[in-house]
Scaffold this active site. Structure first.
Site, PDB file in Angstrom:
ATOM      1  CE  LYS A  77     -62.634 -41.817  57.885  1.00  0.00           C
ATOM      2  NZ  LYS A  77     -62.440 -43.246  57.546  1.00  0.00           N
ATOM      3  CE1 TYR A 254     -65.800 -47.705  57.065  1.00  0.00           C
ATOM      4  CE2 TYR A 254     -67.933 -48.624  57.639  1.00  0.00           C
ATOM      5  CZ  TYR A 254     -66.893 -47.765  57.902  1.00  0.00           C
ATOM      6  OH  TYR A 254     -66.953 -46.967  59.010  1.00  0.00           O
TER       7      TYR A 254
HETATM    8  N1  GLU Z   1     -62.008 -42.940  63.900  1.00  0.00           N
HETATM    9  C1  GLU Z   1     -62.181 -44.197  63.267  1.00  0.00           C
HETATM   10  C2  GLU Z   1     -60.876 -44.776  62.786  1.00  0.00           C
HETATM   11  O1  GLU Z   1     -60.069 -44.099  62.282  1.00  0.00           O
HETATM   12  C3  GLU Z   1     -63.129 -44.040  62.113  1.00  0.00           C
HETATM   13  C4  GLU Z   1     -63.358 -45.327  61.392  1.00  0.00           C
HETATM   14  C5  GLU Z   1     -64.716 -45.484  60.797  1.00  0.00           C
HETATM   15  O2  GLU Z   1     -65.715 -45.004  61.328  1.00  0.00           O
HETATM   16  O3  GLU Z   1     -64.759 -46.129  59.766  1.00  0.00           O
HETATM   17  O4  GLU Z   1     -60.603 -45.923  62.935  1.00  0.00           O
END
Ligand code: GLU
Length: 318
Positions: A77, A254
């Protein structure tokens, strides 16, 4: 002692101690769990930890299972945000996503309904990253995915990066929550394209296979404000790296981004595969992986190892 001498001493010390630090931090793998909501990710070993630290000449210090392959997941991302900024500029991107941490889970849809204007709070939560995927220039998802992959390969200086089709399929088959987020965004007028097309792009960039060395190499470019110090070439405008590092600091780990800033103090992004990309600005790119995750979704052993390193070498920016 001169700056260069100090750098050399740090590098030597790192080389000498990395294995013992990795072994110590590895004990924390038993405190976490491997992600299983994407079934394919559950196959990762619980008890491993790997790290690669790269300096501006491309020298590396490695430790543990640094050759383990894993998918970028949310780490991607950061780079799709940068590509979207390069494609569209700041104003367009921030008309679709906000700039604030949420305090909610990475896949939450709570605030999309509660807070006007119904755009994602930031580009690193799932809703925000899905919106960012839709902004990548290209004639349809295939071309968008190709452009993203080329960009990742360019930054990683690794033309062999590929999408892990098993992980892609596994996520695509089970992503009910991300699908509902995307439909919600479509309803709120955030996505211009078809929901399935946008998700195809999103799942693809999350599924790119890497090693710690790839992460360290990509991080090195961010550590040097968008200039690749090895090729001596500007890869990303400085302003966009600044934006990316800001989000990494405020939302990259997070709901433990504050805690990580307290203990490690470096811009970082983690993913559910257990990877962490971080950097010592102006100096090193760092990639770590430990698939066992804590309750906040970050690698238990990876975070512990980075805390040890940051405290040993006083790397915190704060
Ligand atoms: N592809 C994962 C999702 O959308 C990425 C989530 C992550 O790594 O935080 O759930």
């Amino acid at each position: 002692m001169g700056y260069n001498q100090q750098q050399e001493d740090t590098w030597k010390h790192l080389n000498e101690h990395i294995s013992e630090w990795v072994e110590e931090s590895k004990q924390h793998t038993s405190k976490g769990l491997v992600a299983s909501y994407i079934p394919e990710l559950a196959n990762a070993p619980q008890d491993i930890l790997g790290i690669c630290i790269m300096d501006a000449s491309g020298n590396t210090v490695v430790g543990g299972e640094f050759e383990f392959r894993f998918t970028l997941q949310s780490i991607s991302k950061v780079f799709t945000l940068i590509l979207a900024l390069m494609d569209n500029g700041e104003d367009k991107v921030f008309s679709k996503v906000g700039m604030e941490p949420t305090g909610d889970n990475f896949n939450s849809m709570l605030k999309l309904e509660l807070v006007e204007p119904g755009i994602p709070f930031n580009p690193l939560i799932n809703a925000g990253a899905i919106a960012i995927s839709s902004l990548i220039v290209g004639n349809g998802p295939k071309e968008q995915i190709e452009r993203i992959l080329l960009f990742f390969r360019e930054i990683a200086d690794n033309p062999t990066l590929e999408i892990n089709q098993d992980v892609f399929q596994s996520e695509s088959d089970t992503a009910h929550r991300n699908r509902s987020l995307a439909y919600f965004l479509k309803h709120n007028g955030v996505l211009d394209q078809a929901v399935d097309d946008v998700l195809n792009v999103y799942f693809s960039h999350c599924s790119v296979d890497v090693t710690c060395k790839d992460l360290a190499r990509m991080a090195l470019v961010l550590a040097h404000d968008g200039i690749d110090p090895i090729r001596n070439q500007r890869m990303i405008p400085r302003r966009f790296v600044q934006i990316a590092k800001t989000f990494m600091t405020t939302c990259g780990m997070y709901n433990a981004s504050g805690e990580f800033a307290m203990h490690v103090g470096l811009p970082a992004k983690s993913g559910v595969s257990g990877g962490i990309l971080t950097m010592v600005p102006g100096r090193y790119g760092i990639g770590a992986v430990g698939p066992a995750l804590n309750r906040k979704g970050n690698s238990t052993a990876g975070v512990d190892l980075l805390s040890t390193l940051s405290q040993a070498y006083d790397w915190s920016l704060f």
